[in-house]
Design a protein around this motif. Structure first.
Motif, PDB file in Angstrom:
ATOM      1  N   TYR A 168       3.832   6.233   2.821  1.00 18.79           N
ATOM      2  CA  TYR A 168       2.307   6.079   1.995  1.00 18.79           C
ATOM      3  C   TYR A 168       2.028   7.671   2.000  1.00 18.79           C
ATOM      4  N   TYR A 175      -8.450  -8.183   7.555  1.00 12.41           N
ATOM      5  CA  TYR A 175      -9.981  -7.333   6.082  1.00 12.41           C
ATOM      6  C   TYR A 175     -10.868  -8.364   6.230  1.00 12.41           C
ATOM      7  N   THR A 202       1.240  -1.495   0.008  1.00 14.29           N
ATOM      8  CA  THR A 202       0.021  -0.493   0.366  1.00 14.29           C
ATOM      9  C   THR A 202       0.967   1.500   0.385  1.00 14.29           C
ATOM     10  N   TYR A 218      -8.531   3.603   3.383  1.00 15.83           N
ATOM     11  CA  TYR A 218      -7.347   4.548   3.898  1.00 15.83           C
ATOM     12  C   TYR A 218      -7.659   5.667   2.589  1.00 15.83           C
ATOM     13  N   ALA A 266      -2.889  -3.334  -2.975  1.00 15.84           N
ATOM     14  CA  ALA A 266      -4.126  -3.818  -2.196  1.00 15.84           C
ATOM     15  C   ALA A 266      -5.113  -2.576  -2.876  1.00 15.84           C
ATOM     16  N   TRP A 315      -8.751  -6.285  -2.538  1.00 19.10           N
ATOM     17  CA  TRP A 315      -9.832  -5.556  -1.200  1.00 19.10           C
ATOM     18  C   TRP A 315     -10.443  -5.190  -1.369  1.00 19.10           C
ATOM     19  N   ASN A 318      -4.857 -10.172   6.797  1.00 22.49           N
ATOM     20  CA  ASN A 318      -4.602  -9.118   7.372  1.00 22.49           C
ATOM     21  C   ASN A 318      -6.038  -8.446   8.299  1.00 22.49           C
ATOM     22  N   HIS A 369      -7.693 -10.928  -1.112  1.00 29.52           N
ATOM     23  CA  HIS A 369      -6.772 -10.156  -0.509  1.00 29.52           C
ATOM     24  C   HIS A 369      -7.666 -11.536   0.756  1.00 29.52           C
TER      25      HIS A 369
HETATM   26  C1  8OZ Z   1      -0.182  -1.173   5.075  1.00 34.03           C
HETATM   27  C2  8OZ Z   1      -1.003   0.368   4.990  1.00 34.03           C
HETATM   28  C3  8OZ Z   1      -2.382   0.239   4.422  1.00 34.03           C
HETATM   29  C4  8OZ Z   1      -2.598  -0.868   4.502  1.00 34.03           C
HETATM   30  C5  8OZ Z   1      -2.548  -5.094   4.181  1.00 34.03           C
HETATM   31  C6  8OZ Z   1      -3.285  -3.510   2.514  1.00 34.03           C
HETATM   32  O1  8OZ Z   1      -1.541  -4.899   5.889  1.00 34.03           O
HETATM   33  C7  8OZ Z   1      -2.208  -3.588   3.212  1.00 34.03           C
HETATM   34  C8  8OZ Z   1      -2.207  -1.686   4.160  1.00 34.03           C
HETATM   35  C9  8OZ Z   1      -0.934  -2.186   4.870  1.00 34.03           C
HETATM   36  O2  8OZ Z   1      -3.105  -5.959   4.044  1.00 34.03           O
END
Ligand code: 8OZ
Length: 380
Positions: A349, A179, A25, A66, A56, A100, A177, A174
């Protein structure tokens, strides 16, 4: 013996080597969550990876969590991605899009009409996201109703179609993590009382429906999956039986013959030994009847670990994240055992070219100096 630098075919994809650029990201999409020309340059610079997994990318406006992450649900976004896929392909690379939906890891300011984010649960995650105001606590979610789940599945399916139409070689769903799909999988998060909650067979139902729909749309040879069996990120507490849950999920997927599974071992971006887990047990379930599917591993791999993982047969490919940011030519550096450039973690970022497209490729003089060799050409 097979090495990290050998080509590999998996599903419909033929990769020049077994080094994968992990999804990262970077929050640099333009207005309308459209990929920019700078993003095309960034991916083009890294096209010597055997496979690039894109950052993602949300399947719907509701799937965003985000600031400035790209989407794959509008014609403008598809046109922006087309520049990326054309640039990577022109350099001989392969690229899949990571699909995602963040679920509850979002903020009302990023949601359509300021609505609450959606999840398996109405319980808020203890965590932060990045909004127009900087880091803010994630918002309280709304639990998806049973009659809304077909829409979520349809959005994944359409997003997969859009990715192929935008020139991608495939997609990676995805399911890691913390989500949306992991919010359904784990019993530490999913508190539903309908057929999508309770026993693991129910918690795996939505992710399985998504995988089946994506495969029906674009074919298994172009479809991969990302898992993080024990990562604690985004307030994803351990499942009470992570091994049983993931074994079941992958067993159910086996008949699909997916192109690849991409496993984050341990805590994403952190310790590899955060909780015990037998990844080889998952790999053997994935490989059952699908010996040409690629098992991709990720998280903290050094050059030596990666070479050993492929040589020993523990993995088919190895994904590198942060080192691909600061080393666009990571593949040749690993091949040459050349020094790696350090990451500027302040520029991860958001922002522009700084810390994004301005990492130079290897200066051959550096290696010559490091090795005291007279000429590099003998090694190339
Ligand atoms: C870091 C910052 C924001 C999103 C993930 C898509 O951890 C991310 C993500 C990573 O899978």
């Amino acid at each position: 013996m097979i090495t990290l630098f050998d080509p590999i075919r998996f599903g419909n994809i033929a990769a020049d080597n077994r080094i994968v650029m992990a999804p990262l990201t970077r929050d640099r999409a333009g207005p309308g969550q459209v990929p920019t020309p700078l993003m095309a340059t960034y991916y083009e610079q890294r096209a010597s990876a055997g496979l690039i997994v894109s950052e993602a990318t949300q399947i719907s406006p509701e799937g965003q969590g985000y600031l400035d992450t790209p989407g794959i649900y509008s014609a403008e976004q598809m046109a922006g991605w087309r520049h990326v896929t054309d640039a990577v392909h022109a350099k001989g690379g392969k690229i899949v899009l990571q699909l995602w939906h963040v679920g509850r890891i979002s903020h009302v300011s990023l949601q359509p009409n300021g609505q609450p984010p959606v999840s398996s649960t109405a319980r808020r995650a203890n965590g932060k996201t990045f909004t127009a105001k900087g880091f803010e606590d994630v918002s309280e979610p709304r639990a998806l109703r049973l009659d809304e789940l077909p829409r979520i599945v349809a959005e994944y399916r359409q997003a997969a179609r859009n990715a192929i139409d935008a020139g991608f070689d495939g997609v990676e769903v995805h399911a890691a993590n913390g989500y949306l799909l992991e919010q359904f999988l784990r019993d530490s998060i999913n508190d539903r009382r309908d057929i999508y909650g309770g026993p693991k067979e129910n918690r795996a139902r939505l992710p399985l429906e998504v995988m089946n729909a994506v495969v029906a749309e674009i074919g298994a040879g172009r479809t991969g999956l990302r898992l993080s069996p024990v990562t604690p990120v985004n307030d994803a507490k351990q499942d009470s039986d992570a091994q049983g849950l993931l074994n079941y999920f992958v067993e159910q997927l086996a008949p699909l013959k997916l192109a690849f599974i991409h496993a984050i071992e341990g805590a994403t971006g952190g310790p590899r030994d955060v909780a015990p887990f037998d990844y080889a047990a998952l790999r053997s379930r994935f490989k059952t009847g699908n010996e040409h599917g690629a098992w991709i591993v990720n998280n903290g791999y050094t050059r030596a670990m990666a070479i050993d993982a492929v040589a020993s047969g523990a993995a088919d490919m190895v994904a590198f994240g942060k080192s691909f940011i600061s080393n666009p030519d990571l593949v040749s550096r690993l091949r040459l055992d050349a020094p790696l450039a350090a990451l500027n973690s302040d520029a991860l970022y958001g922002g522009g070219a700084l810390g994004y497209t301005d990492y130079p490729p290897l200066d051959p003089a550096l290696i010559v100096k490091a090795r005291g060799e007279r000429s590099l050409t003998q090694r190339l």
